[in-house]
Design a protein around this motif. Sequence first.
Motif, PDB file in Angstrom:
ATOM      1  N   MET A   1      11.070  62.842  45.511  1.00  0.00           N
ATOM      2  CA  MET A   1      10.792  64.162  45.163  1.00  0.00           C
ATOM      3  C   MET A   1      11.758  64.660  44.429  1.00  0.00           C
ATOM      4  O   MET A   1      11.255  65.608  43.424  1.00  0.00           O
ATOM      5  N   LEU A 349      -1.507  73.963  48.049  1.00  0.00           N
ATOM      6  CA  LEU A 349      -1.784  72.519  47.744  1.00  0.00           C
ATOM      7  C   LEU A 349      -1.171  71.690  48.585  1.00  0.00           C
ATOM      8  O   LEU A 349      -1.135  70.343  48.601  1.00  0.00           O
ATOM      9  N   GLY A 350      -0.206  72.232  49.523  1.00  0.00           N
ATOM     10  CA  GLY A 350       0.438  71.330  50.597  1.00  0.00           C
ATOM     11  C   GLY A 350       1.857  71.275  50.436  1.00  0.00           C
ATOM     12  O   GLY A 350       2.729  70.688  51.234  1.00  0.00           O
ATOM     13  N   ALA A 351       2.690  72.207  49.569  1.00  0.00           N
ATOM     14  CA  ALA A 351       4.145  72.022  49.611  1.00  0.00           C
ATOM     15  C   ALA A 351       4.809  73.041  50.792  1.00  0.00           C
ATOM     16  O   ALA A 351       3.979  73.942  51.077  1.00  0.00           O
ATOM     17  N   SER A 352       5.379  72.593  51.589  1.00  0.00           N
ATOM     18  CA  SER A 352       6.345  73.175  52.489  1.00  0.00           C
ATOM     19  C   SER A 352       7.245  74.048  51.776  1.00  0.00           C
ATOM     20  O   SER A 352       7.455  74.169  50.859  1.00  0.00           O
ATOM     21  N   PRO A 435       2.248  82.701  50.711  1.00  0.00           N
ATOM     22  CA  PRO A 435       1.512  82.293  49.533  1.00  0.00           C
ATOM     23  C   PRO A 435       0.123  83.071  49.550  1.00  0.00           C
ATOM     24  O   PRO A 435      -0.369  83.200  48.408  1.00  0.00           O
TER      25      PRO A 435
ATOM     26  N   LEU B  54      -2.706  79.440  55.406  1.00  0.00           N
ATOM     27  CA  LEU B  54      -1.714  79.887  54.577  1.00  0.00           C
ATOM     28  C   LEU B  54      -1.360  81.274  54.932  1.00  0.00           C
ATOM     29  O   LEU B  54      -0.241  82.003  54.512  1.00  0.00           O
ATOM     30  N   GLU B  55      -2.059  81.793  56.095  1.00  0.00           N
ATOM     31  CA  GLU B  55      -1.758  83.092  56.764  1.00  0.00           C
ATOM     32  C   GLU B  55      -1.731  83.059  58.071  1.00  0.00           C
ATOM     33  O   GLU B  55      -2.352  82.285  58.750  1.00  0.00           O
ATOM     34  N   ASP B  74       6.057  75.120  60.002  1.00  0.00           N
ATOM     35  CA  ASP B  74       5.551  75.326  58.648  1.00  0.00           C
ATOM     36  C   ASP B  74       5.503  73.847  58.149  1.00  0.00           C
ATOM     37  O   ASP B  74       4.652  73.766  57.214  1.00  0.00           O
ATOM     38  N   ASP B  75       6.572  72.972  58.677  1.00  0.00           N
ATOM     39  CA  ASP B  75       6.217  71.760  57.714  1.00  0.00           C
ATOM     40  C   ASP B  75       4.989  71.127  58.224  1.00  0.00           C
ATOM     41  O   ASP B  75       4.335  70.351  57.404  1.00  0.00           O
ATOM     42  N   SER B  78       1.875  72.614  56.706  1.00  0.00           N
ATOM     43  CA  SER B  78       1.938  72.329  55.191  1.00  0.00           C
ATOM     44  C   SER B  78       1.326  70.906  55.136  1.00  0.00           C
ATOM     45  O   SER B  78       0.656  70.688  54.085  1.00  0.00           O
ATOM     46  N   LYS B  79       1.669  69.770  55.897  1.00  0.00           N
ATOM     47  CA  LYS B  79       1.324  68.441  55.913  1.00  0.00           C
ATOM     48  C   LYS B  79      -0.166  68.656  56.104  1.00  0.00           C
ATOM     49  O   LYS B  79      -1.001  67.818  55.630  1.00  0.00           O
ATOM     50  N   ARG B  81      -2.153  70.920  55.796  1.00  0.00           N
ATOM     51  CA  ARG B  81      -2.978  71.562  54.722  1.00  0.00           C
ATOM     52  C   ARG B  81      -3.186  70.632  53.728  1.00  0.00           C
ATOM     53  O   ARG B  81      -4.246  70.464  53.118  1.00  0.00           O
ATOM     54  N   ASN B  82      -2.006  69.917  53.338  1.00  0.00           N
ATOM     55  CA  ASN B  82      -2.119  69.056  52.322  1.00  0.00           C
ATOM     56  C   ASN B  82      -3.089  67.882  52.313  1.00  0.00           C
ATOM     57  O   ASN B  82      -3.966  67.397  51.645  1.00  0.00           O
ATOM     58  N   PRO B 107      -1.090  68.031  44.531  1.00  0.00           N
ATOM     59  CA  PRO B 107      -1.035  67.875  45.940  1.00  0.00           C
ATOM     60  C   PRO B 107      -0.588  66.555  46.246  1.00  0.00           C
ATOM     61  O   PRO B 107      -0.308  65.976  47.615  1.00  0.00           O
ATOM     62  N   TYR B 110       3.009  66.028  46.934  1.00  0.00           N
ATOM     63  CA  TYR B 110       3.455  66.421  48.287  1.00  0.00           C
ATOM     64  C   TYR B 110       3.032  65.784  49.280  1.00  0.00           C
ATOM     65  O   TYR B 110       3.656  65.739  50.282  1.00  0.00           O
TER      66      TYR B 110
END
Lengths: 442, 238
Positions: A1, A349-352, A435, B54-55, B74-75, B78-79, B81-82, B107, B110
């Motif tokens: 990364m 898009l998936g960034a934490s 976001p 996202l919210e 959050d991690d 995010s995962k 979501r990704n 994407p 990530y």
Amino acid sequence: MFGYYMQLALASFRRNPGLTSLMIFAIALGIAVCMITLTSYRAAANNPAGERGEILFSPSLDSWDPENAYDKDDKSLAPNQLTYRDAKALYASEIPDRKIITYKTGDIYTRPDKGMDPHYIGTRMTSRDFFAMFEVPFLHGGPWDAKADEGPEPVIVLSKEENEKAFGGENSVGKTLFWKGREFRVVGVLDHWEPMPKYFDVNNGAFQDMEGAYVPFAWGPILELGSHGNTNCWKTEIIDSFQAFLNSECIWFSAWVELRTADKQQAFKEFMDNYVIDQKKHGRFPRPLNNYLYDVDGWMKRNKVVQDDNKAMLIMAFAFLAVCLVNTVGLLLAKFLNAAPIAGVRRALGASRRDIFWQHLTESGVVALAGGIVGGILGVLGIWALRAWYGRFVEEATRVLPFDEKNFVIVVAIAVCAGLLAGLYPAWRIGRAAPASYLKVQ
Amino acid sequence: MLSMTNVSKVFRTDLIETHALRNFSLEVKAGEFLAVTGPSGSGKTTFLNIAGLLEPYESGSYKLDGIEVTDLSDDARSKLRNEKIGFIFQSFNLMPDLNVYDNIDVPLRYRRMKAAERHERITNALEIVGLAARMKHIPAQLSGGQQQRVAIARAIAGDPKLIMADEPTGNLDSLMARQVMDLLEKINGMGTTVIMVTHDPELARRAHRNVQVVDGQITDFKPYEVRGATPATASMGA
Ligand SMILES: Nc1ncnc2c1ncn2[C@@H]1O[C@H](COP(=O)(O)OP(=O)(O)OP(=O)(O)O)[C@@H](O)[C@H]1O
Ligand SMILES: [Mg+2]
């Protein structure tokens, strides 16, 4: 990364070259100013004697004018040099483990055997203990012996540089040089030796050149060699001969003693006081008893090798770096927030948060790296410029902290740390931004 | 695929509280093509943002692909979501300084994918949206419709189970809008669930199912039977 973050950082610079250059310049300026100031400070604050500095002492006797203190700014101080008579008297003491008296002179030397252009050699008059006391390194030969001090014998020790000039760098031990119409035999050749500051002679300038030759002290009166350093007098005296000059109250000699135990230090201090009390009976030392025995550190402080200005400058320089960093924080924050919608899309898009944080911290680090490199170069250029304007002092000072690759790497590393520090808050801020608020239809 | 029960979302400012969603409940089946309509300010985007993780929201429960997401870190969000969601926005939201290829790459990066796999997926996605020839262009060099197709390629490159599109044709003329719609149907036909917010009744009609949001709530539940077809076959016929 990390590779990806680097890529993004570079893309971000391409998008915003003006702001980026401004940040790089801010860091570079702070780093350069610190580097230049730190260089001269380090040069002045260096203690080249190391631990031995605690057992080497320079005595100071208040032989000065009853009407005026020697130092008008600090009236408690005694003079920082000795009269000939007092220097000889201290040198006669049996208490010290080692002892020297010394002063600086110089003259034209020639080489009798083959063609050497006669030239001036700064010469230190001293005694044999000098070399052991100050741990002077020898390339060839060694110090003269005690007999040579007493004789005195016409012996000479050359610096490495002078030996190169006079003998092309060969082992010249046993060869001779002509000085004052006499042949002086080389007994030793030094290796390069340049303590910084020149602590054993700070009253003539802590960053003065080293002498090129060393000759037994006793030749001074015989050859009537005057001082090529500072000479100070206070008394109205008739000085009509070199002998009269030696007997005057003028001061131009330094003494150093090595006292390895507290007892000896105590004993020598008492010896000094007793000597002055005794001299008072002969009408000398009109001022109150006021003698000092300084170790190397104390001696450099007493002679203000590190001036208060230096310290203030150093603090100012670091304050300036801090200001530069605060500015960088502001610029980074502005830059990051400006690109917040893009960070918002990345989040979608998936960034934490962590990804966004590290991406921006990497960008700060790259800015700082560039700032460090530019700052390092600016610093070196700045020191060169100072040398050109102010000459030798800075040149000598920079020799203590030469800008080799290692120092450059250190400077850049400091810049990167500073830059990362500056980037912490902006990177965190941008990572926290919700976001969704950036994804709205524009 | 997606199941929301009594989700509430309140936006608070110093002066007012806006109840963007009130006891919002909705179920979306895997493979479905759902159109969400409703007046401006009714809470459609808010729903998509919550559905897209996202919210945060005040109360209620939300399961995405069988996973209760309310208390995830959050991690983890995010995962999720990704991996599971692809977003398409009205204003495209491409990265202006990255070219088409690198935009679609985002994407996948990530997801910590290897370069070879990323490359394959990117070229694949570009193939599907018909922009393989434009991969070195930056967004500013593309038309609006092309930009939106890049955004679609970016959304599908990671092979998500769910595509969320917030007025994807809002900034496009009718011809381009139709192209984008065709694409979404094609993607849905490949098995991806699509949730699309739109103001255009004609486009909404092409979905399997329409729901209307008014004042933060779903008003009219219209079951699949309205279209008289199962999701998968419906999209094939389009
Ligand atoms: N960040 C926010 N802060 C305060 N209020 C907000 C915020 N985002 C949305 N709202 C309010 O929540 C309500 C729902 O907004 P939302 O964006 O979901 O509407 P929408 O249905 O998408 O409208 P449109 O069709 O115009 O896009 C609106 O009244 C809006 O003003
Ligand atoms: Mg909306």
